[in-house]
Scaffold this motif. Structure first.
Motif, PDB file in Angstrom:
ATOM      1  N   GLU A  51      40.078 -26.491  34.695  1.00  0.00           N
ATOM      2  CA  GLU A  51      39.343 -25.828  33.628  1.00  0.00           C
ATOM      3  C   GLU A  51      38.303 -24.892  34.251  1.00  0.00           C
ATOM      4  O   GLU A  51      37.702 -25.239  35.290  1.00  0.00           O
ATOM      5  N   SER A  85      40.935 -20.198  37.714  1.00  0.00           N
ATOM      6  CA  SER A  85      41.050 -21.578  37.241  1.00  0.00           C
ATOM      7  C   SER A  85      42.490 -21.888  36.839  1.00  0.00           C
ATOM      8  O   SER A  85      42.984 -22.985  37.093  1.00  0.00           O
ATOM      9  N   GLU A  86      43.163 -20.923  36.253  1.00  0.00           N
ATOM     10  CA  GLU A  86      44.571 -21.121  35.895  1.00  0.00           C
ATOM     11  C   GLU A  86      45.424 -21.303  37.153  1.00  0.00           C
ATOM     12  O   GLU A  86      46.269 -22.189  37.212  1.00  0.00           O
ATOM     13  N   ALA A  88      46.532 -15.833  41.474  1.00  0.00           N
ATOM     14  CA  ALA A  88      45.478 -15.386  40.551  1.00  0.00           C
ATOM     15  C   ALA A  88      45.526 -13.874  40.307  1.00  0.00           C
ATOM     16  O   ALA A  88      44.736 -13.354  39.525  1.00  0.00           O
ATOM     17  N   LYS A 102      44.852 -24.622  38.458  1.00  0.00           N
ATOM     18  CA  LYS A 102      45.205 -25.653  37.476  1.00  0.00           C
ATOM     19  C   LYS A 102      44.019 -26.567  37.153  1.00  0.00           C
ATOM     20  O   LYS A 102      44.135 -27.792  37.153  1.00  0.00           O
ATOM     21  N   CYS A 154      38.817 -17.047  34.800  1.00  0.00           N
ATOM     22  CA  CYS A 154      39.913 -17.713  34.084  1.00  0.00           C
ATOM     23  C   CYS A 154      41.220 -17.642  34.877  1.00  0.00           C
ATOM     24  O   CYS A 154      41.971 -18.620  34.919  1.00  0.00           O
ATOM     25  N   MET A 155      41.485 -16.507  35.515  1.00  0.00           N
ATOM     26  CA  MET A 155      42.707 -16.381  36.325  1.00  0.00           C
ATOM     27  C   MET A 155      42.671 -17.330  37.516  1.00  0.00           C
ATOM     28  O   MET A 155      43.678 -17.959  37.856  1.00  0.00           O
TER      29      MET A 155
END
Length: 73
Positions: free
Chosen positions: A67, A61-62, A35, A65, A58-59
């Motif tokens: 939302e 959640s990315e 992240a 993997k 957002c980082m």
């Protein structure tokens, strides 16, 4: 001073970060690398000692993997 709703959201966020991190079998260190945040920051988030910006949310959640909304449920 945070509202009751904001406080509940923050408490859920820490639990959810930890839940999804463990579900993905990641250490705090591994998540921090993926992240692009410090391991200390991950620890603070999971202990509800800090609140992330939308960019960090957002980082995370990315990296997990998932939302972003899943961290806020």
């Amino acid at each position: 001073m945070a509202s009751v709703a904001e406080e509940k959201l923050r408490l859920n966020l820490g639990k959810n970060i930890k839940h999804y991190r463990k579900l993905k079998k990641l250490t705090q260190y591994e998540l921090s690398i993926q992240a692009d945040v410090s391991e200390r920051y991950i620890k603070m988030l999971e202990k509800d000692a800090s609140s992330p910006s939308m960019a960090v949310l957002c980082m995370l959640s990315e990296a997990l993997k998932i939302e972003p909304y899943m961290l806020l449920k």
